[in-house]
Design a protein around this motif. Structure first.
Motif, PDB file in Angstrom:
ATOM      1  N   LEU A  53      -2.843  -1.642  -2.549  1.00 61.58           N
ATOM      2  CA  LEU A  53      -1.688  -1.536  -1.665  1.00 61.58           C
ATOM      3  C   LEU A  53      -1.435  -2.884  -1.016  1.00 61.58           C
TER       4      LEU A  53
ATOM      5  N   GLN B   3       2.652   0.032  -3.441  1.00 62.31           N
ATOM      6  CA  GLN B   3       1.369   0.387  -4.041  1.00 62.31           C
ATOM      7  C   GLN B   3       1.482   0.341  -5.563  1.00 62.31           C
TER       8      GLN B   3
ATOM      9  N   TYR C  91      -0.303   1.960  -9.081  1.00 58.49           N
ATOM     10  CA  TYR C  91      -1.121   3.042  -9.609  1.00 58.49           C
ATOM     11  C   TYR C  91      -1.289   2.842 -11.107  1.00 58.49           C
TER      12      TYR C  91
ATOM     13  N   HIS D  95      -4.806   5.452  -7.633  1.00 61.78           N
ATOM     14  CA  HIS D  95      -4.402   4.348  -6.777  1.00 61.78           C
ATOM     15  C   HIS D  95      -5.228   3.103  -7.055  1.00 61.78           C
TER      16      HIS D  95
ATOM     17  N   ASN E 101       5.080  -0.319   2.741  1.00 62.84           N
ATOM     18  CA  ASN E 101       4.119  -0.926   1.830  1.00 62.84           C
ATOM     19  C   ASN E 101       4.523  -0.642   0.390  1.00 62.84           C
TER      20      ASN E 101
ATOM     21  N   PRO F  29      -2.983   4.817   2.973  1.00 63.80           N
ATOM     22  CA  PRO F  29      -2.844   3.912   1.829  1.00 63.80           C
ATOM     23  C   PRO F  29      -2.725   4.591   0.476  1.00 63.80           C
ATOM     24  N   ALA F  30      -3.523   5.603   0.223  1.00 64.92           N
ATOM     25  CA  ALA F  30      -3.578   6.113  -1.131  1.00 64.92           C
ATOM     26  C   ALA F  30      -3.062   7.541  -1.218  1.00 64.92           C
TER      27      ALA F  30
END
Lengths: 111, 113
Positions: free
Chosen positions: A48, A33, A35, A45, A31, B100-101
């Motif tokens: 995603l 992401q 930020y 965050h 994935n 995910p984070a």
């Protein structure tokens, strides 16, 4: 070496305009992401997108992913002065499980 | 809910001294990370840990030592500080390998004179 490279390094726009930031990466990913970092703070965050997705939305954020070009973009619509920050893309390597960050784009939104 | 904390927030030390930066998280996250942030380099991974007693090197591990005897703590030690280690250090954590984070602490600004 950095997994993600971002473009532009700095961006200055007027409030209400859209801001687009791009990210390129090198290896296969699970994935990608995005930020955000406000001055003097840690990273937060935002969103995603998985490797099998092409586009994702969250409020005023839109992220696209093109795995054939190994690139992603982050669009912030109707920008606000409070969006002023640095934005980083990060890729989760499917081989190592490590999250590697790009150098970031510094966004300034002028009121 | 304190989340993830770092101490000290600011530190000035001299070349050759040993310095330990502390990181503590209250979520019992499996994974913990140390990054350094420098102008022109973005965030670079120093070390990470998948669980207590399991650590591995990142991109720039030289000159640093980590340990993880407890899940919630992940201290970073500079064995003999050098000027090139002047930086802002961020600790981060996440639940699983593909969570995910990643959650970041507020950072420690370290200056080595």
């Amino acid at each position: 070496s950095q997994q993600g490279e971002e473009d532009p390094q700095a961006l200055s726009i007027q409030e209400g305009e859209n801001a687009t930031m791009n990210c390129s990466y090198k290896t296969s990913i699970n994935n990608l992401q995005w930020y955000r970092q406000n001055s003097g703070r840690g990273l937060v965050h935002l969103i995603l997108i998985r490797s099998n997705e092409r586009e994702k939305h969250s409020g005023r954020l839109r992220v696209t992913l093109d795995t054939s070009k190994k690139s992603s973009s982050l669009l912030i619509t109707a920008s606000r002065a409070a969006d002023t920050a640095s934005y980083f893309c990060a890729t989760l390597s499917s081989n190592t499980g490590k999250l590697i960050f790009g150098q970031g784009t510094t966004l300034q939104v002028k009121p | 809910d304190a989340g993830i904390t770092q101490s000290p927030r600011y530190k000035i030390t001299e070349t050759g001294r040993q310095v330990t930066l502390m990181c503590h998280q209250t979520w019992s996250h499996s994974y913990m990370f140390w990054y350094r942030q420098d102008l022109g380099h973005g965030l670079r991974l120093i070390y990470y840990s998948a669980a207590a007693d399991i650590t591995d090197k990142g991109e720039v591990p030289d000159g640093y030592v980590v340990s993880r005897s407890k899940t919630e703590n992940f201290p970073l030690t500079l064995e003999s500080a050098t000027r090139s280690q002047t930086s802002v250090y961020f600790c981060a954590s996440r639940v699983l390998a593909n969570d995910p984070a990643q959650y970041f602490g507020p950072g420690t600004r370290l200056t080595v004179l």
